[in-house]
Design a protein around this motif. Sequence first.
Motif, PDB file in Angstrom:
ATOM      1  N   SER A   1       0.826  -1.200   0.000  1.00 33.98           N
ATOM      2  CA  SER A   1       0.000   0.000   0.000  1.00 33.98           C
ATOM      3  C   SER A   1       0.864   1.254   0.000  1.00 33.98           C
ATOM      4  N   ASP A   2       1.958   1.244   0.778  1.00 35.56           N
ATOM      5  CA  ASP A   2       2.846   2.412   0.832  1.00 35.56           C
ATOM      6  C   ASP A   2       3.559   2.626  -0.501  1.00 35.56           C
ATOM      7  N   GLN A   3       3.999   1.566  -1.135  1.00 42.29           N
ATOM      8  CA  GLN A   3       4.695   1.728  -2.411  1.00 42.29           C
ATOM      9  C   GLN A   3       3.743   2.175  -3.516  1.00 42.29           C
ATOM     10  N   ILE A   4       2.500   1.700  -3.473  1.00 40.12           N
ATOM     11  CA  ILE A   4       1.519   2.165  -4.457  1.00 40.12           C
ATOM     12  C   ILE A   4       1.190   3.635  -4.228  1.00 40.12           C
ATOM     13  N   LEU A   5       1.141   4.045  -2.965  1.00 39.65           N
ATOM     14  CA  LEU A   5       0.915   5.453  -2.645  1.00 39.65           C
ATOM     15  C   LEU A   5       2.056   6.318  -3.157  1.00 39.65           C
ATOM     16  N   ALA A   6       3.280   5.795  -3.095  1.00 39.91           N
ATOM     17  CA  ALA A   6       4.421   6.538  -3.618  1.00 39.91           C
ATOM     18  C   ALA A   6       4.324   6.752  -5.121  1.00 39.91           C
ATOM     19  N   GLU A   7       3.560   5.922  -5.806  1.00 40.05           N
ATOM     20  CA  GLU A   7       3.352   6.070  -7.245  1.00 40.05           C
ATOM     21  C   GLU A   7       2.139   6.928  -7.560  1.00 40.05           C
ATOM     22  N   GLY A   8       1.499   7.504  -6.531  1.00 45.89           N
ATOM     23  CA  GLY A   8       0.420   8.460  -6.752  1.00 45.89           C
ATOM     24  C   GLY A   8      -0.976   7.900  -6.640  1.00 45.89           C
ATOM     25  N   ILE A   9      -1.134   6.665  -6.163  1.00 48.61           N
ATOM     26  CA  ILE A   9      -2.457   6.056  -6.049  1.00 48.61           C
ATOM     27  C   ILE A   9      -2.691   5.694  -4.588  1.00 48.61           C
ATOM     28  N   LYS A  10      -3.779   6.179  -4.033  1.00 48.64           N
ATOM     29  CA  LYS A  10      -4.093   5.943  -2.630  1.00 48.64           C
ATOM     30  C   LYS A  10      -4.982   4.706  -2.519  1.00 48.64           C
ATOM     31  N   VAL A  11      -4.419   3.646  -1.929  1.00 41.20           N
ATOM     32  CA  VAL A  11      -5.140   2.391  -1.789  1.00 41.20           C
ATOM     33  C   VAL A  11      -4.984   1.904  -0.350  1.00 41.20           C
TER      34      VAL A  11
END
Length: 490
Positions: free
Chosen positions: A455-465
Amino acid sequence: MKAALSLRMGQSLSMTPALQQAIRLLQLSSLDLELEIQQALDGNVMLERDEAEGTDDSAPAEIDEAADDTGVTVREGPEAEVFGDAEVLGESLPVDADWSDCCDLDPSPSSGTPNDELQQFLDANRSAARTLYDHLLEQLQLCELRGVMADIGLHLIDSVDAEGYLREFESVADDLRKRYGVSDAQIDEALETVQGFDPSGVAARDLRECLQLQLWNLSSRTPGATTALRLVEGHLARLPQTPDATLANQLKVSVSEIDHARTLIRSLQPHPGRPFMDHESNYVAPDVFVRRDKDRWQVSLNPAHRPKVRINSVYPQLIKRADASPDQKLMKGHLQEARQFIHALEARNETLLRVAQAIVESQRAFLEYGPEAMRPMVLRDISAQLGIHESTVSRATANKYMATPRGLFELKFFFSSHVSTTEGGTASATAIQAIIKRLVAAEPADQPLSDSALSDQILAEGIKVARRTVAKYREGLGIAPSHERRSVFS
């Protein structure tokens, strides 16, 4: 209450038989549609397959078009040609002549065509797939077990499951003692013989014994074989979670030796019987083809799935000359049903092509850049774009497949929900699943990423999951949790 008559005006939608047929054909898959066409051909004399679509355009036969008073375009072909000496035979032979008078009905075996000889060769060499039981039984017949020992071996082979394990050994041993009055030593001797059969590891009672049997069959010179055997015998349960340094310290070997042993264990087959299991292959033929022509994406229907039926050229003419009889009414009914059926098939193809074109236009980024560029899209988006109902889009995309340069996908694959991004936009759930697969594939083998880390790495790519959403997508992809992804088997 006093009864009275009143007049009311209103609008209502009625489901005519033609509309019901069109809706039913639209939601059919290509295989079901072929069955529906065949049933229509069998039940309606007015319909026939249009074989002219598969013939050579250069054929000298001429076809004239004529229209009768029923409004149906009729295709009239030339009279049937007579080949060879058919006319001569018809004039020279008597009325009671038999085919044997002019034809050789008892050809010699050597007169077979090359295709017949090839078919005979294939029939003689055709063999069914071998099962694990057949494979073990053949080896049992060639081994040294005789008499009651052979019966014990046969009983053990019969108790081996499809994955190659003898899980119910204790109950099998009790049954052997009661039936044959044999000792435990005789049962162990027969079991040892069966466990020596191919495939290696067969008839094991658990995973540890299965791996041991395979390691015992390896050469002692195999790198890491001795260490791998020690790991399987004493550390198999905690092998995935234990670091290499700890195992190396306990076994008094180097870390590289532990690494070789792990690699060797991963190469073993934990299910010896799987190569003999039936694997059903499901082949899917695409309904739509998508290809790129320069800077444009072109969509076309699969010609193999397009309807190749037409109205017969003979029966409509009979209707024109018929009188007002029950046969005429029946044929007129068949003609109307044939028209409706062909119209429904054409409408199905047109709707399917329009929906596929709209999907390609909306998901052009996916075709060019991959799953991570998938846009969020729902049925309502396509229905609003084409001006049709959402249920029509749902039926048109049900059990239909599209062949693209990136693979074969079901049309439902291109529809997914949306997730908000940090910049206020939206991202497709399919794109998030593709990101999860990429992150899991690149994670360290000894430190798999948890759902929170993903979840943190996806958030770093601009997507909040959220973490729970990541867990749901991960389970949908068939990816195990982080603590299970450290298994010794890949």
